[in-house]
Structure formats: C-alpha cells, structure tokens
Scaffold this active site. Structure first.
Site, mmCIF file in Angstrom:
data_model
loop_
_atom_site.group_PDB
_atom_site.id
_atom_site.type_symbol
_atom_site.label_atom_id
_atom_site.label_comp_id
_atom_site.label_asym_id
_atom_site.label_seq_id
_atom_site.Cartn_x
_atom_site.Cartn_y
_atom_site.Cartn_z
ATOM 1 N N GLY A 31 0.822 -1.195 0.000
ATOM 2 C CA GLY A 31 0.000 0.000 0.000
ATOM 3 C C GLY A 31 0.853 1.240 0.000
ATOM 4 O O GLY A 31 2.019 1.210 0.383
ATOM 5 N N GLU A 32 0.249 2.311 -0.442
ATOM 6 C CA GLU A 32 1.008 3.539 -0.583
ATOM 7 C C GLU A 32 0.116 4.711 -0.212
ATOM 8 O O GLU A 32 -1.031 4.773 -0.635
ATOM 9 C CB GLU A 32 1.443 3.650 -2.049
ATOM 10 C CG GLU A 32 2.519 4.639 -2.284
ATOM 11 C CD GLU A 32 3.228 4.396 -3.614
ATOM 12 O OE1 GLU A 32 3.555 5.387 -4.254
ATOM 13 O OE2 GLU A 32 3.454 3.223 -4.004
ATOM 14 N N GLU A 47 0.242 9.181 0.785
ATOM 15 C CA GLU A 47 0.810 10.387 0.202
ATOM 16 C C GLU A 47 2.315 10.464 0.476
ATOM 17 O O GLU A 47 3.095 10.881 -0.360
ATOM 18 C CB GLU A 47 0.114 11.609 0.797
ATOM 19 C CG GLU A 47 0.071 12.766 -0.140
ATOM 20 C CD GLU A 47 -0.702 13.899 0.484
ATOM 21 O OE1 GLU A 47 -0.354 15.045 0.187
ATOM 22 O OE2 GLU A 47 -1.633 13.641 1.268
ATOM 23 N N VAL A 99 4.211 0.837 2.274
ATOM 24 C CA VAL A 99 4.494 -0.379 3.033
ATOM 25 C C VAL A 99 4.709 -1.487 2.015
ATOM 26 O O VAL A 99 3.903 -1.666 1.102
ATOM 27 C CB VAL A 99 3.311 -0.763 3.946
ATOM 28 C CG1 VAL A 99 3.653 -1.978 4.794
ATOM 29 C CG2 VAL A 99 2.920 0.393 4.854
ATOM 30 N N GLU A 115 6.274 -6.934 12.203
ATOM 31 C CA GLU A 115 5.728 -8.257 11.909
ATOM 32 C C GLU A 115 4.708 -8.153 10.773
ATOM 33 O O GLU A 115 3.999 -7.159 10.650
ATOM 34 C CB GLU A 115 5.100 -8.885 13.154
ATOM 35 C CG GLU A 115 3.858 -8.189 13.645
ATOM 36 C CD GLU A 115 3.254 -8.836 14.890
ATOM 37 O OE1 GLU A 115 2.913 -10.039 14.854
ATOM 38 O OE2 GLU A 115 3.120 -8.129 15.903
ATOM 39 N N ASP A 118 -4.901 8.190 16.656
ATOM 40 C CA ASP A 118 -5.439 7.893 15.320
ATOM 41 C C ASP A 118 -5.981 6.468 15.290
ATOM 42 O O ASP A 118 -5.737 5.712 14.346
ATOM 43 C CB ASP A 118 -4.337 8.094 14.272
ATOM 44 C CG ASP A 118 -4.890 8.175 12.855
ATOM 45 O OD1 ASP A 118 -6.125 8.271 12.691
ATOM 46 O OD2 ASP A 118 -4.087 8.125 11.901
ATOM 47 N N ARG A 156 -8.655 1.176 10.027
ATOM 48 C CA ARG A 156 -7.579 1.132 9.015
ATOM 49 C C ARG A 156 -6.207 1.028 9.665
ATOM 50 O O ARG A 156 -5.231 0.650 9.008
ATOM 51 C CB ARG A 156 -7.647 2.381 8.108
ATOM 52 C CG ARG A 156 -7.392 3.669 8.842
ATOM 53 C CD ARG A 156 -7.452 4.916 7.974
ATOM 54 N NE ARG A 156 -7.423 6.098 8.847
ATOM 55 C CZ ARG A 156 -8.485 6.596 9.455
ATOM 56 N NH1 ARG A 156 -9.677 6.076 9.247
ATOM 57 N NH2 ARG A 156 -8.386 7.641 10.278
ATOM 58 N N ASN A 157 -6.113 1.393 10.952
ATOM 59 C CA ASN A 157 -4.834 1.356 11.655
ATOM 60 C C ASN A 157 -4.696 0.167 12.599
ATOM 61 O O ASN A 157 -3.860 0.173 13.497
ATOM 62 C CB ASN A 157 -4.619 2.670 12.422
ATOM 63 C CG ASN A 157 -4.403 3.827 11.472
ATOM 64 O OD1 ASN A 157 -3.958 3.609 10.337
ATOM 65 N ND2 ASN A 157 -4.723 5.029 11.893
ATOM 66 N N ASP A 169 0.205 1.770 13.322
ATOM 67 C CA ASP A 169 0.228 3.168 12.883
ATOM 68 C C ASP A 169 0.334 4.159 14.020
ATOM 69 O O ASP A 169 -0.599 4.870 14.362
ATOM 70 C CB ASP A 169 -0.948 3.486 11.968
ATOM 71 C CG ASP A 169 -0.635 2.989 10.583
ATOM 72 O OD1 ASP A 169 -0.110 3.764 9.790
ATOM 73 O OD2 ASP A 169 -0.870 1.792 10.319
HETATM 74 O O1 ACK Z 1 -5.560 -2.963 4.190
HETATM 75 P P1 ACK Z 1 -4.281 -3.562 3.764
HETATM 76 O O2 ACK Z 1 -4.267 -4.812 3.061
HETATM 77 O O3 ACK Z 1 -3.304 -3.639 5.045
HETATM 78 O O4 ACK Z 1 -3.444 -2.428 3.035
HETATM 79 C C1 ACK Z 1 -2.707 -1.654 3.903
HETATM 80 C C2 ACK Z 1 -1.371 -1.311 3.286
HETATM 81 O O5 ACK Z 1 -0.395 -2.167 3.837
HETATM 82 C C3 ACK Z 1 -0.932 0.152 3.550
HETATM 83 O O6 ACK Z 1 -0.885 0.409 4.900
HETATM 84 C C4 ACK Z 1 -1.006 -3.115 4.671
HETATM 85 N N1 ACK Z 1 -0.121 -3.293 5.827
HETATM 86 C C5 ACK Z 1 0.470 -2.331 6.574
HETATM 87 N N2 ACK Z 1 1.227 -2.879 7.526
HETATM 88 C C6 ACK Z 1 1.139 -4.228 7.379
HETATM 89 C C7 ACK Z 1 1.685 -5.344 8.084
HETATM 90 N N3 ACK Z 1 2.501 -5.168 9.145
HETATM 91 N N4 ACK Z 1 1.349 -6.570 7.677
HETATM 92 C C8 ACK Z 1 0.514 -6.734 6.616
HETATM 93 N N5 ACK Z 1 -0.033 -5.736 5.913
HETATM 94 C C9 ACK Z 1 0.264 -4.491 6.300
HETATM 95 C C10 ACK Z 1 -2.360 -2.580 5.066
#
Ligand code: ACK
Length: 267
Positions: free
Chosen positions: A2-3, A5, A9, A79, A143, A147-148, A161
């Site tokens: 994911g990306e 602004e 990640v 993790e 926050d 989503r976090n 987050d």
């Molecule tokens: O909703 P998602 O699939 O889960 O898409 C977002 C994206 O990266 C941008 O934040 C995923 N993500 C973030 N941290 C992790 C993590 N530690 N393990 C697996 N997915 C993650 C998040």
C-alpha cells in the site's frame, strides 16, 4: 502492499541467521517514506519507531528492526499481518458474506462454526487489551481507526500506525500544533475543537472502531460531510444503533461517545 501520500508499506523476506547452519526466512512488512517527504514526516516515522521500541504486547504490532543510516532512507520493519488492515478485512468479508453462499469458515463471518459475531467481538476485546496496555505505557494513540489495526495469524488484532502517537503522562493533554489532515470522523469533540488528546479521546475513537466493526467496515457518519459533522457533534448528534448491533454493545459504544471525557469508560 500500500502507498499513501508520504509513505509506503512493502512486504519483504527477512533472513534470520539463528546459527551457522540454521537460517530462517520470515515474512515482514517494511514501512518507508517516499523520497519527497518533509522533515515532519520523517520525525513522525522516527517517533513511531521510538514508541514501538518500548512496547511488547500481543495486541500491538511488533517491531522487528530498523535500517537507519544518514545516506539511506529510514526503514521500519514490523511483523507481517497476513489478513491486512481490519478495515479492509471487514469490507472483504462483507462482500463475501452478502454475495457468496460459501460454507467455508474463512468466507462466512456469520456462521456458527467459530467465526462470525464471536470473531467480531474478539476483535473488540483485542483492541481494548492493546489500548489498555498502551495506556499503561502512557501512550496516547490519537489515530485509532479500523484502518490502523492489523489482523495477524489466528485473526489476532494488533494496534498499528503510531505515526501520530505521542508519549504523554496521565493528566497531560497533548495539543497538536501542526496543521495536518485530521481523522475527523474518529475524533472526540475535545480533540476537534481544542486539539486535546488523552486516553479518553482514544476511548471515543474506540467507540467509532466498534461501530466500524459491527457495520463490517462502513465509513462512520455516512452521508454527512466532515464540515457538517463538526457542527452536528457540537449539538450532541451521535450515530444511531446499527441494525446488526446488540443493545449491550451499543451501550458500550454510546458510553464511549459521552461528551464529558471523564464519564467515558476506561479501556
Ligand atoms: O488494508 P491492507 O491490506 O493492510 O493495506 C494496507 C497497506 O499495507 C498500507 O498500509 C497493509 N499493511 C500495513 N502494515 C502491514 C503489516 N505489518 N502486515 C501486513 N499488511 C500491512 C495494510
């Protein structure tokens, strides 16, 4: 994976050398900033790293390491949570649940074989445990939103987050000075109107997260703009009980949304 602004990640493989003849390869998530980010974003990521170093709880994302050098970007390695964010997890199951008649446990959150409502309540409990722990460490998240939260192995929810989090001590309210985008739909009135952030404002956001969970990832205050919401909250407006929510759970949700932060429940 994911990306946004400022940051992105990616999933990566980490080679762990246990001994000369024993190496293990594990999945990890690597958080990094984009090239064009400002000192403020760099500071937020560094503050996330500093906080993550101090925490150790099953319901809080685990820090694995960091790559840091003056000439390279800052990488934070955490993790890997195979089900992604709770927000997207809930929305994915909402679609499957409505449109597929699969009897597979993984595709049916409301069946009676161990997944379903019970799983949703487990998420609520996991998040409360993680937040109670953060509170004991004097950390205010600021926050908290579906989503976090990440969902890992065995569907364990983990708070993530920490970009906006600050280390505070009981009684100290954090006043935000920078003007960044604010997660208005998750914010307590005292945070919206006076930039006051405490554990009790996290409790308000927790009430919103419970609402997100019970509505399988809906956007809070549907049909209401952020500008309008700021006026409505002042007048005491609150979301109604969703059809899928029990009276007991809605009692908890409503108490999290008490105007007076002191009258909200603790985690
Ligand atoms: O909703 P998602 O699939 O889960 O898409 C977002 C994206 O990266 C941008 O934040 C995923 N993500 C973030 N941290 C992790 C993590 N530690 N393990 C697996 N997915 C993650 C998040």
């Amino acid at each position: 994976m994911g990306e946004g602004e400022f940051g992105k990640v990616v999933m990566a493989k980490l080679k762990v050398q246990h001994s000369k003849n024993h190496t293990e390869i594990i999945d990890v998530a690597v958080k990094m900033l984009k090239d064009c980010t400002s000192a403020g974003e760099y500071r937020d990521l560094l503050s996330e790293f500093n906080l993550l170093q101090q925490v150790n709880h099953e319901n809080v994302i685990r820090l694995i390491g960091v790559c840091r050098s003056p000439t390279a970007p800052l990488y934070i390695i955490v993790e890997f949570c195979k089900y992604g964010s709770l927000g997207s997890y809930l929305r994915k199951f909402r679609v499957n649940w409505r449109y597929s008649k699969s009897s597979d446990d993984d595709n049916n959150p409301d069946n009676s074989t161990g997944h379903g409502r019970c799983d949703l309540l487990k998420f609520c409990l996991h998040i409360a445990s993680g937040m109670q722990y953060l509170n004991s460490m004097h950390i205010v998240h600021r926050d908290l939103a579906a989503r976090n939260i990440l969902v890992g192995e065995n569907r364990i929810a983990k708070i993530s987050d920490f970009g906006l989090s600050r280390d505070v001590y009981e009684g100290d309210a954090y006043f935000k000075t920078s003007k960044g985008p604010l997660p208005v739909r998750w914010m307590a009135p005292e945070s919206l109107y006076s930039r006051t952030y405490t554990t009790m404002s996290d409790v308000w956001s927790y009430g919103i997260v419970l609402w997100e969970i019970i509505t399988m990832g809906s956007n809070p205050y549907p049909g209401i703009s952020c500008e309008k919401l700021m006026d409505l909250l002042k007048e005491g407006y609150r979301m109604k009980k969703p059809l899928s929510c029990s009276d007991e759970l809605f009692d908890v949700i409503s108490s999290c949304w008490n105007d007076d932060p002191r009258l909200r429940p603790s985690f």
